[in-house]
Design an enzyme around this catalytic site. Structure first.
Site, short mmCIF file in Angstrom:
data_model
loop_
_atom_site.label_atom_id
_atom_site.label_comp_id
_atom_site.label_asym_id
_atom_site.label_seq_id
_atom_site.Cartn_x
_atom_site.Cartn_y
_atom_site.Cartn_z
N GLY A 210 0.83 -1.22 0.00
CA GLY A 210 0.00 0.00 0.00
C GLY A 210 0.85 1.25 0.00
O GLY A 210 2.05 1.20 -0.27
N ASN A 211 0.23 2.37 0.27
CA ASN A 211 0.98 3.62 0.41
C ASN A 211 0.31 4.51 1.45
O ASN A 211 -0.73 4.16 2.00
CB ASN A 211 1.12 4.32 -0.95
CG ASN A 211 -0.23 4.71 -1.53
OD1 ASN A 211 -0.93 5.53 -0.97
ND2 ASN A 211 -0.59 4.09 -2.65
N ARG A 212 0.90 5.63 1.72
CA ARG A 212 0.49 6.44 2.88
C ARG A 212 -0.63 7.43 2.57
O ARG A 212 -0.97 8.25 3.41
CB ARG A 212 1.69 7.24 3.41
CG ARG A 212 2.78 6.37 3.97
CD ARG A 212 3.92 7.25 4.46
NE ARG A 212 5.07 6.45 4.79
CZ ARG A 212 5.21 5.79 5.93
NH1 ARG A 212 4.27 5.84 6.85
NH2 ARG A 212 6.30 5.07 6.14
#
Ligand SMILES: Cc1cc2nc3c(=O)[nH]c(=O)nc-3n(C[C@H](O)[C@H](O)[C@H](O)COP(=O)(O)O)c2cc1C
Length: 404
Positions: A210-212
């Site tokens: 995922g990412n932030r």
């Protein structure tokens, strides 16, 4: 300084009780609110509630306090008129210029922005008479917030619910901030598609890459677009934020789901803004059962494959390309040079570049960016709320739409 004057119209729908919360939010945030219920609204919530919460007397008819000419004064002095809930009947009266009570008189005397938050059964909302009345009101410059979908009166569900009062408040706040000069919302009649959040690419049924991204910038774009009169489709990847009032939210998980949703929504749209952080890569193989830890055995390396480039796909020159396509670029180094190269490579019209890393941009309430434009200026937007950046993006989009 005088408090901004808001007139809250309430018509006779089951959601009238939710207007009490909207009223509270408006008064507690420093607005002077005068409530104008219709006679039928008072069958749902009584005058003492509105009077106590607003601190003003409550009248429904034009023949009360006649010496103060309230049917003219209240409208003339208002900075904003918001009607929540707006019944099918109220929309019909407003579209036809009827003036048989204090609220409908005020609709004709007000010179400030007007926001309608309709709520009714799906059949009433979809009826051609209501569709035409809504179209008329929008054409005249009112912001008519699309109702939400969900539980309606009785056992029914469908489109027609009053959006969350907190979100209607957000629309009011933004419309007020734009001021009475902007009487015609500049995105009225436009359909904008916005992607927000961050994709998650499954490794196994439990884990993902995922990412932030929190989705806050995309949601700020959606909220500001609704306040500027647009029809908004918000493709939301793994966000945990309340649905913006008036936006149709399409939840997605992976980059390929986001691609399907954006490409579908983009058909016939005027603008696509790709604010979501889409994973460039995904695990080549999704393992169907949880990857187990085994004593003495090192895990297999994760092989990655490229995800589709959705921005480039939407921006590609073809007859159905939306007139304005906007990309977002998060860079850690050499932000402007990287942004300019990306603008040229992707084929989009605008690119919003911001620096990320060291706690910047992701998940925060503020952002700082430069808006790059094909054949246009480079507009630095100083550090500030994400909605301020969103408004600058819509300014650039609105300029391009009028010259497109
Ligand atoms: C229990 C109940 C709930 C209602 N809810 C709605 C509603 O949500 N939306 C709507 O347009 N009309 C609704 N109506 C119908 C309106 O009350 C009716 O059209 C009325 O004439 C509206 O008056 P007004 O627009 O002057 O306030 C409801 C009626 C009842 C009895």
């Amino acid at each position: 300084m005088d408090k901004p004057k808001v007139v809250l119209g309430v018509s006779g729908g089951i959601a009238a009780y939710k207007a009490c919360e909207l009223l509270r939010r408006l008064t507690e945030s420093g607005h002077d609110v005068r409530v104008l219920p219709t006679a039928n609204a008072l069958r749902f919530v009584g005058a003492p509630t509105w009077a106590a919460l607003s601190g003003h007397p409550v009248e429904t008819e034009v023949f009360e306090d006649v010496h103060e000419v309230p049917h003219v004064r209240i409208g003339q002095q208002a900075d904003l008129l918001v009607i929540a809930p707006a019944t099918a009947d109220l929309l019909a009266k407003a579209a036809h210029g009827r003036a048989d009570d204090l609220l409908t008189n005020t609709l004709l005397t007000v010179r400030a922005p007007v926001v309608f938050a309709p709520a009714m059964h799906t059949e009433m909302w979809e009826h051609p008479a209501t569709r035409e009345n809504v179209a008329t009101l929008r054409r005249r410059g009112a912001v008519v917030i699309e109702p939400a979908s969900g539980r309606l009166t009785g056992a029914d569900t469908g489109k027609g619910r009053l959006p969350d009062p907190a979100e209607i408040f957000e629309v009011c706040r933004r419309v007020l901030a734009r001021g009475t000069g902007a009487l015609t919302p500049d995105l009225a009649g436009r359909h904008v598609v916005i992607s927000a959040g961050g994709t998650r690419e499954p490794l196994d049924p439990v884990r993902y890459l995922g990412n932030r991204s929190s989705g806050k910038q995309g949601y700020a774009l959606a909220r500001t677009a609704v306040a500027r009169g647009a029809r908004v489709t918000l493709v939301a990847a793994n966000t945990a934020l309340p649905d913006p009032a008036g936006a149709e939210v399409v939840p997605v998980g992976t980059a390929r789901e986001l691609q399907d949703a954006v490409v579908k929504a983009a058909i016939g749209a005027d603008v696509v803004v790709m604010a979501a952080a889409v994973a460039d890569f995904r695990p080549a193989h999704e393992v169907r059962s949880k990857i187990k830890k085994r004593d003495g055995v090192e895990p297999e390396p994760v092989a990655l494959v490229r995800n589709p480039d959705i921005l480039a796909q939407v921006a590609a020159r073809h007859p159905a390309r939306p007139p304005v396509v906007v990309g977002f670029a998060a860079e850690t180094d050499d932000v402007l040079a990287g942004g300019r190269a990306k603008l040229a490579r992707k084929g989009c019209d605008l690119l919003v570049v911001n620096q990320v890393g060291d706690g910047r941009a992701f998940g925060t309430e503020e952002n700082e960016a430069v808006i790059l434009e094909v054949g246009g200026p480079e507009t630095p937007v100083p550090y500030g709320p994400k909605e301020a950046l969103a408004d600058r993006v819509w300014d650039a989009v609105a300029r391009r739409l009028t010259t497109a």
